[in-house]
Design a protein around this motif. Structure first.
Motif, short mmCIF file in Angstrom:
data_model
loop_
_atom_site.label_atom_id
_atom_site.label_comp_id
_atom_site.label_asym_id
_atom_site.label_seq_id
_atom_site.Cartn_x
_atom_site.Cartn_y
_atom_site.Cartn_z
N TYR A 58 -20.47 58.90 -5.80
CA TYR A 58 -20.53 58.89 -7.27
C TYR A 58 -20.78 60.30 -7.79
O TYR A 58 -20.11 60.78 -8.71
CB TYR A 58 -21.65 57.94 -7.70
N THR A 59 -21.76 60.97 -7.19
CA THR A 59 -22.10 62.33 -7.61
C THR A 59 -20.96 63.29 -7.34
O THR A 59 -20.64 64.15 -8.18
CB THR A 59 -23.37 62.80 -6.87
N ALA A 64 -17.01 67.50 -7.76
CA ALA A 64 -15.74 68.09 -7.34
C ALA A 64 -15.00 68.71 -8.52
O ALA A 64 -14.44 69.81 -8.42
CB ALA A 64 -14.87 67.02 -6.67
N THR A 65 -15.00 68.00 -9.66
CA THR A 65 -14.34 68.53 -10.86
C THR A 65 -15.04 69.78 -11.35
O THR A 65 -14.40 70.79 -11.67
CB THR A 65 -14.34 67.47 -11.97
N ALA A 114 -10.69 64.08 -4.35
CA ALA A 114 -9.67 65.12 -4.23
C ALA A 114 -8.88 65.28 -5.53
O ALA A 114 -8.61 66.41 -5.97
CB ALA A 114 -8.73 64.78 -3.07
N ALA A 115 -8.52 64.17 -6.15
CA ALA A 115 -7.77 64.24 -7.41
C ALA A 115 -8.60 64.88 -8.52
O ALA A 115 -8.10 65.69 -9.31
CB ALA A 115 -7.33 62.83 -7.83
N ARG A 116 -9.88 64.55 -8.56
CA ARG A 116 -10.76 65.14 -9.57
C ARG A 116 -10.95 66.63 -9.33
O ARG A 116 -11.13 67.40 -10.28
CB ARG A 116 -12.09 64.42 -9.55
N ALA A 117 -10.93 67.04 -8.08
CA ALA A 117 -11.02 68.47 -7.78
C ALA A 117 -9.81 69.21 -8.34
O ALA A 117 -9.93 70.30 -8.93
CB ALA A 117 -11.13 68.69 -6.27
N SER A 424 -25.24 67.92 -8.78
CA SER A 424 -25.37 67.75 -7.34
C SER A 424 -26.83 67.55 -6.93
O SER A 424 -27.17 66.62 -6.20
CB SER A 424 -24.79 68.97 -6.61
N VAL A 425 -27.70 68.42 -7.44
CA VAL A 425 -29.13 68.32 -7.08
C VAL A 425 -29.75 67.05 -7.65
O VAL A 425 -30.42 66.30 -6.93
CB VAL A 425 -29.90 69.57 -7.58
N LEU A 426 -29.51 66.80 -8.94
CA LEU A 426 -30.09 65.60 -9.55
C LEU A 426 -29.53 64.33 -8.91
O LEU A 426 -30.26 63.35 -8.73
CB LEU A 426 -29.83 65.59 -11.05
#
Length: 526
Positions: A58-59, A64-65, A114-117, A424-426
């Motif tokens: 989820y995170t 990634a985006t 990958a798509a969101r990246a 990422s951290v949260l």
């Protein structure tokens, strides 16, 4: 190196009507990008649940985006100093929409990440280039009033996006995939409007190379550290060879990036600009605001749906107080800044309000009054509205037009970096606290395991009712803890804002050009 063929000072000044026509296309582009992203934010719990994903995944759908947007932002900004800003805006929006369409056809969380990246590459361009184009048209003193329109569009996209996302997810005839597909027709309209309304001078320089190596090293260094944040203390221990390898490797890559940036002729993050007091402090402030923007939208939506049991549509409605705060504060602050020419007081007030709002959200649990939650969210929105765009404006006021792309994209880069690190951290902290809470609750209930084997805890409808209650309590109670971390980080933004040097906004598009160029009737080019 040859000089630019054109500069803004050589051009006929734009009237208010011409500026508004050009802004219509730019703001529509920004709306499409932001709405496409915020539509997904409310739908994400449902999406990850249907794809049977984990909290870490989820995170990473969000991270990634943000990561690719962060890495690409300085490159887009540097390109805008060399080539057509209009063409680059159009390219970035096309990339963003293609990424959205690809995401709509994905079949698992890995493909979605990958798509969101890929989608993030276009997002990085839109974030940087809209700011750059506006800066090329409007002097800093006047930009405050137009920033109100910018804030309004961003608030509309942020309010309308979650609502639309919730409606799409709750409509059986559509389904969550339409959260990605719906942006395509709006993007086509935006491109047509942009083609007809945006006319900016092109500054071309020969024999200029883009620092792709520096950008790649920055992206790689940040990526390695974020991967470590996501898996430390769950997959491997804090004191382990994996930790030393990832943290050490990430720091080495970032150190190499700084070394490269200090030696290339056209760095993507110009160190001579970053070293300036105003820019350096604005960067620190942008990191804090970035965490506020992205952390708020990502985890509040999840809190309402997973922690409180509301539908995606209801979650979108419950997010309105924060968006109204952004809309009102950005509009009022923008006009007051234009009137006074002063910007520091509003940034300071905004960052302080941000801390107060996050401190309020840190008290959340799964039973907190919605009135209290709404008031705290409104304070966060007011803080973001007063500080986010004005941090960019403070930096743009200190640089010449030839560096406006690099300076604007540098601030956008660090704001996105703050959001990337923050999410990422949260997200990692939230995942661990939820896991600990679930383990304790299951042990107290006399169970030896979690939910049904192979079923994600985010897929609530597939869980037994007793386990659903445990999941809601775990997420509801853990969310307040991550906002306490956000409040602590936001304090750093307050310190940076207070330390900024007071300065009046100039009334010219470029440094050294006469004020008459923008405050009087258009002057014919010589």
């Amino acid at each position: 190196m040859s000089a630019p063929t054109t500069t803004r000072a050589d051009q006929t000044a734009m009237t208010h009507r011409e500026i508004m026509e050009a802004l219509s296309g730019l703001l529509l582009v920004l709306f499409v990008a932001m709405a496409s992203s915020t539509i997904v934010s409310t739908a994400l719990p449902k999406i990850i649940g249907d794809l049977n994903g984990s909290q870490t995944q989820y995170t990473w759908v969000v991270t990634a985006t943000l990561l690719t947007a962060t890495a690409s932002t300085p490159i887009w900004g540097k390109l805008s100093d060399l080539y057509s800003k209009k063409m680059l805006v159009q390219i970035s929006i096309v990339v963003f929409v293609l990424g959205s369409l690809i995401a709509g056809f994905t079949q698992n969380t890995e493909q979605l990440i990958a798509a969101r990246a890929f989608q993030g590459l276009g997002m990085g361009g839109v974030q940087a280039l809209v700011q750059v184009a506006i800066a090329a048209m409007i002097p800093p003193r006047e930009r405050g009033r137009y920033n109100g329109y910018l804030g309004g569009v961003m608030a509309l996209a942020t309010v309308g996006g979650p609502l639309l996302g919730g409606l799409i997810v709750d409509t059986d005839a559509l389904g969550w995939r339409w959260c990605f597909f719906i942006g395509a027709p709006l993007a086509v309209i935006a491109l047509v409007v942009l083609q007809k309304t945006l006319h900016l001078p092109v500054m071309r320089r020969d024999n200029v190379k883009i620092d792709y190596l520096g950008a790649s090293l920055i992206a790689a260094g940040v990526s390695v550290i974020l991967v470590w944040v996501s898996f430390v203390d769950s997959t491997f221990a804090w004191m382990s060879w994996e930790t030393f390898a990832m943290v050490g490797g990430g720091l080495v890559l970032l150190a190499l990036a700084v070394w490269v940036e200090s030696r290339v002729s056209e760095p993507v993050v110009p160190l001579q600009i970053v070293r300036q007091r105003t820019t350096a402090l604005a960067i620190i402030g942008s990191l804090a605001v970035g965490m506020a923007m992205f952390g708020g939208s990502v985890f509040l939506g999840q809190y309402f749906q997973i922690g409180r049991g509301y539908s995606p549509t209801q979650a979108g409605l419950l997010m309105i107080p924060m968006m109204i705060g952004i809309l009102i504060s950005s509009t009022i602050a923008g006009r007051m800044i234009t009137k006074s020419g002063l910007i520091k007081p509003y940034i300071v007030a905004g960052t302080i309000t941000l801390v107060v709002g996050f401190a309020g959200l840190s008290m959340l649990d799964h039973d907190t009054s919605l009135w209290y939650v709404g008031a705290s969210m409104a304070l966060v929105g007011i803080g973001v509205g007063m500080s986010m765009q004005n941090l960019v404006l403070a930096v743009q006021n200190t640089v010449s037009l030839k560096d406006i792309g690099a300076a604007s994209s540098t601030i956008a880069f660090f704001r996105s970096l703050g959001g990337t690190i923050g999410v990422s951290v949260l997200g990692a902290v939230l995942a661990r606290r939820v896991s600990e809470s679930m383990t304790e609750q299951l042990a107290a209930a006399g169970a030896s395991g979690g939910s049904s084997e192979g079923v994600s805890v985010l897929n609530l409808s597939s869980l037994p009712e007793a386990v659903q209650h445990m999941v809601r309590a775990a997420y509801g109670d853990a969310t307040g803890h991550i906002f306490l971390i956000s409040a602590a980080v936001a304090v750093i933004g307050v310190i940076a804002a207070i330390a900024m040097k007071p300065a009046k906004l100039r009334s010219t598009v470029d440094i050294g050009t006469p004020p008459v160029a923008v405050e009087k009737e258009p002057v014919l080019a010589k």
